[in-house]
Enzyme design. Structure first.
Site, PDB file in Angstrom:
ATOM      1  N   ASP A  12      10.148  34.830  17.607  1.00  0.00           N
ATOM      2  CA  ASP A  12      10.858  35.790  18.447  1.00  0.00           C
ATOM      3  C   ASP A  12      12.304  35.357  18.644  1.00  0.00           C
ATOM      4  O   ASP A  12      12.566  34.254  19.109  1.00  0.00           O
ATOM      5  CB  ASP A  12      10.144  35.882  19.805  1.00  0.00           C
ATOM      6  CG  ASP A  12      10.546  37.110  20.611  1.00  0.00           C
ATOM      7  OD1 ASP A  12      11.744  37.444  20.605  1.00  0.00           O
ATOM      8  OD2 ASP A  12       9.673  37.722  21.238  1.00  0.00           O
ATOM      9  N   GLN A  13      13.227  36.228  18.277  1.00  0.00           N
ATOM     10  CA  GLN A  13      14.653  36.030  18.569  1.00  0.00           C
ATOM     11  C   GLN A  13      15.242  34.878  17.746  1.00  0.00           C
ATOM     12  O   GLN A  13      16.074  34.128  18.232  1.00  0.00           O
ATOM     13  CB  GLN A  13      14.843  35.797  20.077  1.00  0.00           C
ATOM     14  CG  GLN A  13      16.240  36.171  20.579  1.00  0.00           C
ATOM     15  CD  GLN A  13      16.285  36.383  22.084  1.00  0.00           C
ATOM     16  OE1 GLN A  13      15.637  37.280  22.603  1.00  0.00           O
ATOM     17  NE2 GLN A  13      17.037  35.571  22.789  1.00  0.00           N
ATOM     18  N   CYS A  52      12.818  43.417  21.305  1.00  0.00           N
ATOM     19  CA  CYS A  52      11.449  42.995  20.977  1.00  0.00           C
ATOM     20  C   CYS A  52      10.516  44.141  20.603  1.00  0.00           C
ATOM     21  O   CYS A  52      10.042  44.224  19.469  1.00  0.00           O
ATOM     22  CB  CYS A  52      10.856  42.203  22.134  1.00  0.00           C
ATOM     23  SG  CYS A  52      11.701  40.635  22.442  1.00  0.00           S
ATOM     24  N   HIS A 102       4.010  42.733  21.966  1.00  0.00           N
ATOM     25  CA  HIS A 102       4.698  43.596  22.934  1.00  0.00           C
ATOM     26  C   HIS A 102       4.321  45.065  22.754  1.00  0.00           C
ATOM     27  O   HIS A 102       5.180  45.937  22.693  1.00  0.00           O
ATOM     28  CB  HIS A 102       6.215  43.415  22.841  1.00  0.00           C
ATOM     29  CG  HIS A 102       6.910  43.716  24.138  1.00  0.00           C
ATOM     30  ND1 HIS A 102       8.099  43.137  24.501  1.00  0.00           N
ATOM     31  CD2 HIS A 102       6.590  44.545  25.166  1.00  0.00           C
ATOM     32  CE1 HIS A 102       8.480  43.594  25.671  1.00  0.00           C
ATOM     33  NE2 HIS A 102       7.572  44.451  26.100  1.00  0.00           N
ATOM     34  N   ASP A 289      11.426  39.002  14.792  1.00  0.00           N
ATOM     35  CA  ASP A 289      11.611  40.404  15.189  1.00  0.00           C
ATOM     36  C   ASP A 289      13.092  40.780  15.265  1.00  0.00           C
ATOM     37  O   ASP A 289      13.486  41.888  14.940  1.00  0.00           O
ATOM     38  CB  ASP A 289      10.887  40.715  16.505  1.00  0.00           C
ATOM     39  CG  ASP A 289      11.279  39.810  17.662  1.00  0.00           C
ATOM     40  OD1 ASP A 289      12.015  38.830  17.438  1.00  0.00           O
ATOM     41  OD2 ASP A 289      10.836  40.083  18.799  1.00  0.00           O
ATOM     42  N   HIS A 290      13.944  39.843  15.717  1.00  0.00           N
ATOM     43  CA  HIS A 290      15.394  40.055  15.803  1.00  0.00           C
ATOM     44  C   HIS A 290      16.015  38.688  16.019  1.00  0.00           C
ATOM     45  O   HIS A 290      15.307  37.670  16.051  1.00  0.00           O
ATOM     46  CB  HIS A 290      15.763  41.007  16.951  1.00  0.00           C
ATOM     47  CG  HIS A 290      15.193  40.593  18.268  1.00  0.00           C
ATOM     48  ND1 HIS A 290      15.726  39.559  19.007  1.00  0.00           N
ATOM     49  CD2 HIS A 290      14.118  41.030  18.974  1.00  0.00           C
ATOM     50  CE1 HIS A 290      15.010  39.388  20.101  1.00  0.00           C
ATOM     51  NE2 HIS A 290      14.019  40.270  20.099  1.00  0.00           N
TER      52      HIS A 290
END
Length: 502
Positions: A12-13, A52, A102, A289-290
């Site tokens: 994540d991130q 997210c 999420h 995801d990003h």
């Protein structure tokens, strides 16, 4: 393998600029570097949306947020939208999720047959932005700069507790799959919440970066007025005026972030080691995801199309694909059709409406000429933003803001907006036509506003009186675990041992 097992490792991130060809040399990530040596490494992979829930819904379905309706972190993921888990499960796969995805709404499975953990974030509509109130800051859930000013060391945290559980459940599931009681091929998705802020890391990983030369951004912070309109909205949403960010805050935040990449590397190493020791083979996909801006130009977290936020790492290790470095821009919405092709699963029935493209041909040395598309319509925006990346250029459009055009080969930090320059008028016009052909921005804006208004009503209604949460509740049937009196002890001991007879 006609139907290969599939292991998806999602984080994540994670800023994709740190993965120019696998992990940057200076990162302490031996397990990811080992995986990179076996994989096709996609240097220029982009999220579908730099947030997210929208990014993850698009990753799973192969569709952009304007199709999924998952515009922000509180928008419902429709149950009738097929994901890679649906496609694979329909074709005979076991599908299992350990960790974060999420999902918002009462459907908390979206094609997964089994979930091993709950999610780390809420499943209801409480985090809905509101375009009717431009500039409003919803303090109780919006990001603020406390993640930066509070960066440092801790031996446990909310997120560490979660990811420790995610990794433990994943390794236990791999052991269980090795026992072979279910002969179907499997797809296991293991999805961590690190290195997402807050920027807090365990001492053993923090100490790895004591002498790191990358603790300051390459592009220093700009004054507020020098930023583009959307970046100023992000600053306002992040409550920047109430925080004083020092150079030491920046160093500590980046150090903790890098430390958490090493923390994840350990967790991923445990999972891959368990897979190897149980003698199982699988396609392995690593993706985020990003990204995270990490203080570049003064921006933190995500919510923007700048490279640090929008670019993600992606590595694919699969039989028949030689390890190599690929520079062609791709998207994480390409994951769903890619996995289906590798598994021999047809998406023909929905392919005409699928934005993602299989990467199998490109990974094998073929060509791709279509642009990569991104969308953003969540907090810090007052109207939808869209972006196209093709070749060396990235073009950003929002009805409220001046256009942006960047040449990422000559200007990798996106400091020179070519949309203002006459020499690039033809290139600008080409991208403008491509955006007009792909998006009706007025309609997009209206659909976002309609969705937000409906969700605010539903959320407030459901919070009035008795409340039934949508959060996933993992079911552990203790009476079917270990040894119970409806079982034969000899059979239990024999079946649970792997390998048997050694």
């Amino acid at each position: 393998m006609s139907q290969p097992n599939i292991l998806i490792l999602m984080v994540d991130q994670l800023n994709g600029t740190l993965f120019p060809d696998g992990p940057a040399e200076w990162l302490h990530a031996p397990n990811l570097k080992k995986l990179a040596a076996r994989s096709v490494r996609f240097e220029n992979c982009y999220t579908a949306s730099p947030l997210c829930a929208p990014g993850r819904a698009s990753f799973m379905s192969g569709q952009l947020p304007s199709v999924t309706g998952v515009y922000d972190n509180a928008a419902e993921f429709p149950s009738d939208l097929p994901t890679y888990a649906h496609h694979l499960r329909r074709a005979g796969y076991q599908t299992c999720l350990s960790g974060k995805m999420h999902f918002v709404g009462p459907d908390q499975m979206h094609g997964f047959e089994e979930r091993l953990t709950t999610d780390i974030y809420p499943a209801d509509f409480g985090w809905t932005p509101d375009y009717r109130k431009p500039g409003e800051r919803i303090d109780w859930w919006y990001h603020n700069m406390g993640s930066v000013t509070g960066a440092g060391i801790a031996e446990t945290s909310n997120q560490m507790e979660y990811d420790d559980e995610v990794a433990f459940n994943a390794t236990q599931k791999i052991y269980d799959l090795a026992r072979g009681r279910d002969t179907r091929p499997w797809c296991l998705t293991v999805s961590f919440t690190h290195p997402h802020d807050p920027y807090v890391a365990r001492r053993k990983y923090w100490d790895l970066y004591e002498d790191c030369e990358h603790l300051q951004p390459e592009v220093p912070a700009m004054v507020y007025e020098e930023h583009d309109a959307h970046s100023r909205r992000i600053f306002d949403a992040n409550d920047w005026r109430n925080f004083e960010i020092t150079d030491e805050d920046i160093r500590r935040s980046r150090r903790a972030y890098f430390a958490n990449i090493s923390y994840l590397d350990d967790k991923i190493g445990e999972i891959l080691d368990t897979l190897e020791r149980t003698r199982q083979e699988a396609i392995i996909l690593f993706v985020s995801d990003h990204g995270d801006m990490l203080g570049e130009r003064g921006l933190w977290f995500k919510m923007t199309f700048f490279e640090g936020s929008a670019r993600v790492p992606m590595m694919l290790c699969a039989p028949g694909l030689e390890p190599r470095h690929e520079e062609t821009p791709v998207s994480n919405i390409d994951v769903c059709p890619t996995l289906c092709e590798l598994a021999g699963v047809s998406m023909e029935e929905v392919l005409p409406w699928t934005a993602g493209e299989s990467l199998v041909s490109l990974a094998a040395g073929g060509e791709r000429t279509s642009p990569v598309a991104m969308e953003y319509a969540a907090e810090a925006s007052n109207a939808p933003l869209v972006s196209l990346r093709q070749g060396r250029y990235k073009y950003n459009r929002c009805a409220l803001d001046p256009d942006q055009l960047f040449d990422l080969e000559d200007d990798p930090h996106e400091l020179r907006n070519l949309a203002k320059e006459e020499a690039y008028a033809e290139t600008l016009a080409m991208f403008s036509r491509m955006v007009a052909d792909r998006w009706d921005l007025d309609r997009f804006d209206a659909e976002v506003r309609r969705s937000q208004a409906r969700r605010w009503i539903v959320y407030e209604a459901l919070r009035n009186g008795s409340y039934f949460p949508w959060d996933y509740q993992p079911l552990k049937v203790a009476s079917e675990r270990f040894m119970r009196n409806h079982m034969d002890l000899n059979v239990v001991e024999e079946n649970q041992r792997f390998p048997r007879g050694e």
